[in-house]
Design an enzyme around this catalytic site. Structure first.
Site, PDB file in Angstrom:
ATOM      1  N   GLU A   1       0.802  -1.227   0.000  1.00 62.93           N
ATOM      2  CA  GLU A   1       0.000   0.000   0.000  1.00 62.93           C
ATOM      3  C   GLU A   1       0.833   1.274   0.000  1.00 62.93           C
ATOM      4  O   GLU A   1       0.529   2.227  -0.713  1.00 62.93           O
ATOM      5  CB  GLU A   1      -0.969   0.010   1.192  1.00 62.93           C
ATOM      6  CG  GLU A   1      -2.166  -0.916   1.030  1.00 62.93           C
ATOM      7  CD  GLU A   1      -1.854  -2.374   1.310  1.00 62.93           C
ATOM      8  OE1 GLU A   1      -0.719  -2.674   1.737  1.00 62.93           O
ATOM      9  OE2 GLU A   1      -2.749  -3.222   1.090  1.00 62.93           O
TER      10      GLU A   1
ATOM     11  N   HIS B   1     -11.549  -5.096   9.073  1.00 58.14           N
ATOM     12  CA  HIS B   1     -12.137  -4.810   7.758  1.00 58.14           C
ATOM     13  C   HIS B   1     -13.385  -3.945   7.875  1.00 58.14           C
ATOM     14  O   HIS B   1     -14.190  -3.914   6.963  1.00 58.14           O
ATOM     15  CB  HIS B   1     -12.517  -6.109   7.028  1.00 58.14           C
ATOM     16  CG  HIS B   1     -11.369  -6.809   6.392  1.00 58.14           C
ATOM     17  ND1 HIS B   1     -10.460  -7.552   7.096  1.00 58.14           N
ATOM     18  CD2 HIS B   1     -10.969  -6.878   5.093  1.00 58.14           C
ATOM     19  CE1 HIS B   1      -9.558  -8.056   6.267  1.00 58.14           C
ATOM     20  NE2 HIS B   1      -9.846  -7.665   5.051  1.00 58.14           N
TER      21      HIS B   1
END
Lengths: 325, 323
Positions: free
Chosen positions: A57, A126
């Site tokens: 990322e 999440h």
């Protein structure tokens, strides 16, 4: 039009008209995107412009910054906002700072898209809402979209901008169908008044907007309380002008958001309204927000951790009863 | 090796050295503040790399005064930036660690270790996509090669075949921690040898750095792929002005100072007849005048106005290419 189709349309339109627009991220190309937002782009524009990246990322955003510095207009996708924590250096220390530190010499036409929020039983890593982290950083714009019209227009606007934008989506909105139309002169920095009302101003954004609209329709039908619902499209900067105008009329402010209450975006909205409009208010500002816990896996507990339309309704009702409505 | 090249090396390395010695003085006088990282001892790497690479973008970390000078940025604008003046290369908003001049393809200093490495990869990707061959020079220290972002970027550059020259200036210390205590592999170039061609050179010999970089540049332009050079060097000063560097033994420092890159250049050039004592004297005088002028320019430059606080935060404009 589905929310994800509207995002796809914005990307497709931008890539078709501007060769400098490239898309990069994990699974965005050959696979079509984990939420299918980039579906079809790989076939249409090829692997050079629709770039599948490793799971890295920080360097996804980092390479996008390098591309932007050279004149491309990258749209980076971070699979979920949770994973964007790995890219915090590039977002906070780099993309938000380079222009200012260079005395305006560096230009970063860059969008970093990411979905956030509670879906269904995905557990704590999440399920976060992290908009307040990004909205607290000068040097970037933060936008979000609550429906297909804003998804298309705000994303397209973000791509056209010469400044870096964090673009937030909500995981539960992707599969939702909304009315769609092309708007002339759409301005993402203007909050949208989705419903006019006279008793309470309710400010929200992303998926919570729809829970708020539901709660407000119950308030109107069952209790005769009329709410003005404001949808923030831009979270940095926040369109306080529209909020103040509404609160001066209704004299009551509630802010609804999914993130934990402490230091969330609604905290800032409430504080500003208290600072600026204290003598206009008939009630202390109300924040209806997530609980102070990581989101649990169990469905019953999960639903206890975030505002639902029922709880928004009950909290708005008891608060307004306590304060003169 | 041509005479012109030796002259150029000597001029830039002497300029870098004297410029930074003066920076140190001005820091102690209070004219320069914040973090000031000097490259004294590492000039051969910086000058050899920038001259050898020639055309192409440069991304580098916070120890970048000599790199900026070698790229040709006006010394007055660099010094004024260090003084925090509006005439500085970044309008006084960046300081020593943030010198940028995109008109000269200089994408400057970054104060987060390894953070600029993916920028270089993205830049190289963009240049290649746009059909340009020159590629990107990305400089970083040995400390950066233990950082995750470094490995992410090496992987991406190799996977995507991006024309970047990764140049590691190994001065053996990540601030105060010796490489033997921070890196499992002591030979840094071995970390990437499976991803791209990787070599190690003597970073105290500007000719050796230059030749390796020229070779690397040829490879990058011909194949459009990345290349890695590890240059062994040493900083004679502390990590920054806040660091005395006393975690290193006087004997070690003395040993490296005997291999001062400027002395090595001078000895070799005099011996080979590439430079004369007279030329050196003339360059020294010229450098002295340039450095003095940069300080006078900075002293007489104005502070930024209050309005500058909010300037340069956003462009506030949109591209009109997309209807």
């Amino acid at each position: 039009m589905l929310y994800r189709e509207a995002l796809n349309l914005a990307l497709d339109y931008a890539m078709e008209h501007d060769q400098r627009v490239v898309v990069l991220g994990e699974d965005v190309g050959f696979y079509g995107g984990n939420y299918k937002v980039t579906d079809g782009l790989y076939v249409k524009y090829g692997p050079k412009r629709v770039i599948d990246t490793p799971i890295a990322e920080n360097s996804i955003v980092g390479t996008a910054i390098g591309m932007a510095l050279m004149g491309l207009r990258p749209v980076a996708e971070i699979m979920t906002a949770n994973f964007s924590m790995l890219a915090m250096d590039q977002i906070v220390n780099q993309m938000a700072k380079l222009r200012y530190m260079s005395g305006g010499k560096l230009i970063l036409p860059l969008v970093v898209r990411m979905p956030q929020g509670v879906a269904k039983q995905l557990a704590a890593q999440h399920s976060q809402s992290l908009e307040h982290l990004y909205a607290s950083v000068p040097g970037i714009y933060v936008m979000c979209a609550s429906d297909s019209i804003t998804a298309f227009h705000a994303l397209l606007y973000a791509i056209k901008m010469d400044d870096p934008v964090i673009f937030l989506e909500h995981v539960l909105l992707y599969g939702m169908d909304f009315p769609f139309e092309y708007l002339e002169g759409f301005d993402p920095f203007r909050a949208r008044v989705l419903k006019e009302g006279k008793d309470i101003t309710v400010v929200s954004y992303l998926k919570m907007v729809h829970d708020v609209l539901q709660a407000c329709s119950w308030l109107e039908e069952k209790d005769g309380i009329s709410c003005e619902v404001i949808d923030l499209v831009s979270l940095r900067p926040i369109d306080f002008e529209t909020i103040y105008k509404s609160v001066k009329k209704t004299k009551r402010l509630a802010v609804v958001y999914e993130a934990p209450k402490t230091l969330g975006l609604g905290t800032e909205v409430s504080a500003r309204v208290a600072e600026e409009l204290f003598y206009f208010l008939d009630a202390p500002p109300l924040r209806i927000a997530g609980e102070e816990v990581p989101i649990p896996y169990n469905r019953k507990l999960e639903l206890l951790a975030i505002p639902t339309s029922e709880r928004i309704y009950h909290q708005l009702l008891s608060w307004s009863k306590n304060h003169g409505l | 090796m041509s005479q012109t090249l030796a002259e150029k090396f000597y001029y830039l390395m002497r300029l870098g050295r004297e410029f930074e010695i003066r920076c140190k003085e001005e820091y102690l006088k209070g004219n320069i503040s914040g973090f000031l990282h000097l490259a004294i001892g590492e000039e051969a790497v910086h000058v050899g790399a920038v001259v050898g690479f020639g055309k192409g973008d440069i991304f580098c970390p916070y120890r970048e005064h000599v790199l900026a000078l070698a790229r040709g940025i006006d010394p007055r604008l660099i010094m004024a930036e260090l003084f925090g003046k509006i005439t500085g290369v970044s309008k006084g908003k960046g300081g020593s660690m943030h010198l940028y001049e995109p008109k000269m393809d200089f994408y400057g200093g970054n104060a987060i270790v390894a953070a600029h490495i993916p920028h270089a990869v993205g830049a190289g990707y963009a240049r290649k996509l746009m059909g340009e061959k020159a590629g990107v020079l990305c400089i970083f220290g040995d400390g950066a090669t233990n950082n995750g972002t470094f490995f992410e970027s090496i992987n991406m550059a190799s996977l995507w075949e991006v024309p970047v020259l990764f140049l590691c200036e190994n001065n053996y210390y990540a601030i105060g921690t010796h490489i033997s205590r921070s890196s499992a592999l002591k030979e840094i170039y071995l970390k990437v040898r499976d991803y791209m061609p990787a070599v190690q050179v003597d970073g105290m010999d500007v000719f050796e750095v230059y030749e390796a970089v020229v070779e690397a540049k040829k490879y990058i332009e011909e194949y459009g792929k990345p290349y890695f050079i590890e240059a062994l060097t040493y900083r004679f000063e502390g990590h920054s002005m806040a660091d005395k560097g006393d975690y290193r033994s006087p004997r070690e420092i003395e040993m490296f100072k005997r291999r001062d890159p400027i002395d090595i250049l001078v000895r070799k050039s005099l011996k080979e007849g590439w430079l004369t004592e007279e030329q050196i004297r003339i360059i020294d005088q010229k450098v002295e005048a340039i450095v003095e002028e940069s300080v006078q320019f900075s002293l007489s430059s104005p502070e930024p106005s209050d309005e500058e606080l909010y300037r340069d935060l956003y462009c506030g404009v949109c591209s009109d290419v997309i209807p």
